[in-house]
Design an enzyme around this catalytic site. Structure first.
Site, short mmCIF file in Angstrom:
data_model
loop_
_atom_site.label_atom_id
_atom_site.label_comp_id
_atom_site.label_asym_id
_atom_site.label_seq_id
_atom_site.Cartn_x
_atom_site.Cartn_y
_atom_site.Cartn_z
N TYR A 106 -28.25 49.63 0.55
CA TYR A 106 -28.18 51.09 0.64
C TYR A 106 -28.21 51.58 2.09
O TYR A 106 -27.82 52.72 2.36
CB TYR A 106 -29.35 51.73 -0.12
CG TYR A 106 -29.26 51.60 -1.63
CD1 TYR A 106 -28.15 51.04 -2.25
CD2 TYR A 106 -30.29 52.05 -2.44
CE1 TYR A 106 -28.08 50.90 -3.63
CE2 TYR A 106 -30.23 51.93 -3.82
CZ TYR A 106 -29.13 51.35 -4.40
OH TYR A 106 -29.06 51.23 -5.77
N ASP A 125 -35.47 51.11 -13.64
CA ASP A 125 -34.99 51.98 -14.71
C ASP A 125 -34.97 51.24 -16.04
O ASP A 125 -35.24 51.82 -17.10
CB ASP A 125 -33.57 52.49 -14.38
CG ASP A 125 -33.59 53.68 -13.44
OD1 ASP A 125 -34.70 54.06 -13.00
OD2 ASP A 125 -32.52 54.22 -13.14
N LYS A 132 -31.21 37.03 -5.71
CA LYS A 132 -29.98 36.36 -6.14
C LYS A 132 -29.69 35.24 -5.14
O LYS A 132 -28.61 35.15 -4.54
CB LYS A 132 -28.83 37.38 -6.21
CG LYS A 132 -27.59 36.87 -6.96
CD LYS A 132 -27.84 36.54 -8.41
CE LYS A 132 -26.53 36.12 -9.10
NZ LYS A 132 -26.77 35.59 -10.45
N ASP A 166 -30.31 38.53 -12.72
CA ASP A 166 -29.72 38.57 -14.06
C ASP A 166 -30.68 38.01 -15.10
O ASP A 166 -30.82 38.56 -16.20
CB ASP A 166 -28.37 37.82 -14.09
CG ASP A 166 -28.38 36.53 -13.30
OD1 ASP A 166 -29.39 36.19 -12.67
OD2 ASP A 166 -27.33 35.84 -13.31
N ASP A 183 -33.85 49.29 -7.83
CA ASP A 183 -33.33 50.52 -8.39
C ASP A 183 -32.94 50.31 -9.85
O ASP A 183 -33.25 51.11 -10.74
CB ASP A 183 -32.11 50.97 -7.56
CG ASP A 183 -31.67 52.39 -7.86
OD1 ASP A 183 -32.30 53.05 -8.71
OD2 ASP A 183 -30.69 52.84 -7.26
#
Length: 357
Positions: free
Chosen positions: A141, A250, A190, A222, A246
């Protein structure tokens, strides 16, 4: 007098902020404290007023404050603006200017809301308590980004960048939090693909040596997203980078039944922080009195705990929320058969009533 910069923002932001301030005022009366609470434009409303989602006046006020209480930003009205001028850009600028790097999102499924979770009862058990700690000022970001012309149009890029320093400080926050909980940290990355994740994993392992009582495990993002659905009770503290955090926070929020129940705190090394509900601006229900203010009210509790060392007051708010839920009161997002439907304002009033006794 401690100063709080209040940024109501867009959509349902002003509505839930009003209820959060109502609860804060009840705490002020109960504990004999006074906060200076001043409102400033931020997000889409600030764009309409000044052309900037994070105006200079708002920035100056935030930098002078002991805490920032934020509602929500964004909406379709501003979706066509360039990325640097959208409300969400103001949110990134706010975090960067204040230097808050650790985002704490406690995902708690309260007993009275067990039936609201989309997971089967045999998976959710007696409830859920997971703390997601997201690095907030690095990663993709904040890396270099842009577009360049190629033969068939454009090529766009966003760069994932992390330094050892950035990883160490967020990992320390996670291990310190785990020491006060169930002493387990799950680091999500990852590392099978990304070099930034390989550095992340190596650095977290180094920090873990200072916390021998805490169990550390690593999961690829994942697999972590799958395990959160399969067996959420295996998690205590999850620490991860900006983008993965992020997304995963959620996902965790929906395990609790409603994103309208989740507060958050964004902190730096001193006690200054930004406190906000996890949910968005929900422009489709703005003005309908349907918004759930409990995430904002619980964010006020986090503000009292982390920025003002008022642990008893924070617990008063949390206990009041549980009590209201136990008595069967619900906003529309958590409504169940046999419960009593209440509006945004009514829910705030009920929490205040519990605090006052």
């Amino acid at each position: 007098m401690p100063r709080i910069a209040v940024l109501p923002g867009d959509g349902i932001g002003p509505e839930v902020i009003n209820e959060g301030l109502k609860v804060l005022n009840a705490i002020e009366s109960k504990y004999g404290v006074d906060f200076q609470e001043d409102m400033y434009p931020f997000g889409g409303v600030a764009i309409d007023k000044t052309g900037d989602p994070y105006p200079a006046e708002t920035q100056a006020a935030c930098l002078k404050s002991d805490a920032v209480l934020l509602g929500a930003v964004g909406g379709p009205k501003w979706d066509s603006l360039p990325g640097s001028k959208r409300p969400e850009a103001g949110l990134l600028d706010l975090r960067k200017s204040m230097g808050v790097y650790a985002n704490l999102r406690p995902a708690v499924l309260y007993g009275p809301l067990k039936d609201s979770s989309p997971l089967k009862p045999e998976i959710i058990g007696d409830g859920l308590d997971v703390l997601v700690i997201r690095e907030l000022t690095g990663g993709i970001y904040f890396g270099q980004r842009g577009r360049e012309m190629v033969e068939d149009g454009y090529r766009a890029y966003d760069t994932e960048v992390y330094s050892t320093h950035e990883i160490k400080r967020i990992a320390k926050v996670a291990f310190e939090a785990a020491m006060k909980r169930r002493k387990k940290v799950t680091s999500v990355d990852k590392a099978n693909v990304l070099e930034s994740s390989r550095l992340w994993r190596e650095t977290v392992e180094e920090v873990a040596k200072d916390y021998p009582e805490v169990t550390l495990e690593h999961l690829y993002v994942d697999n972590a997203s799958m395990q959160l659905i399969k067996n959420p009770h295996q998690f205590d503290v999850i620490v991860t980078g900006n983008m993965f955090g992020d997304i995963l926070s959620d996902e965790v929020s929906m395990l609790t039944g409603s994103i309208g129940m989740l507060p958050s705190a964004s902190l730096r090394d001193d006690k200054v922080g930004i406190y906000e509900p996890v949910h968005g601006s929900a422009p489709d229900i703005a003005g309908t009195r349907k918004a759930n203010p409990l995430a904002t009210i619980l964010s006020v509790a986090m503000m009292l705990r982390y920025s003002f060392d008022m642990e008893d007051a924070a617990r008063d708010i949390e206990k009041a929320v549980v009590s209201v839920l136990e008595k069967g009161y619900r906003t529309s997002d958590i409504m169940q058969e046999g419960m009593t439907l209440v509006s945004t304002v009514e829910m705030g009033d009920l929490v205040v009533k519990e605090i006052r006794g």
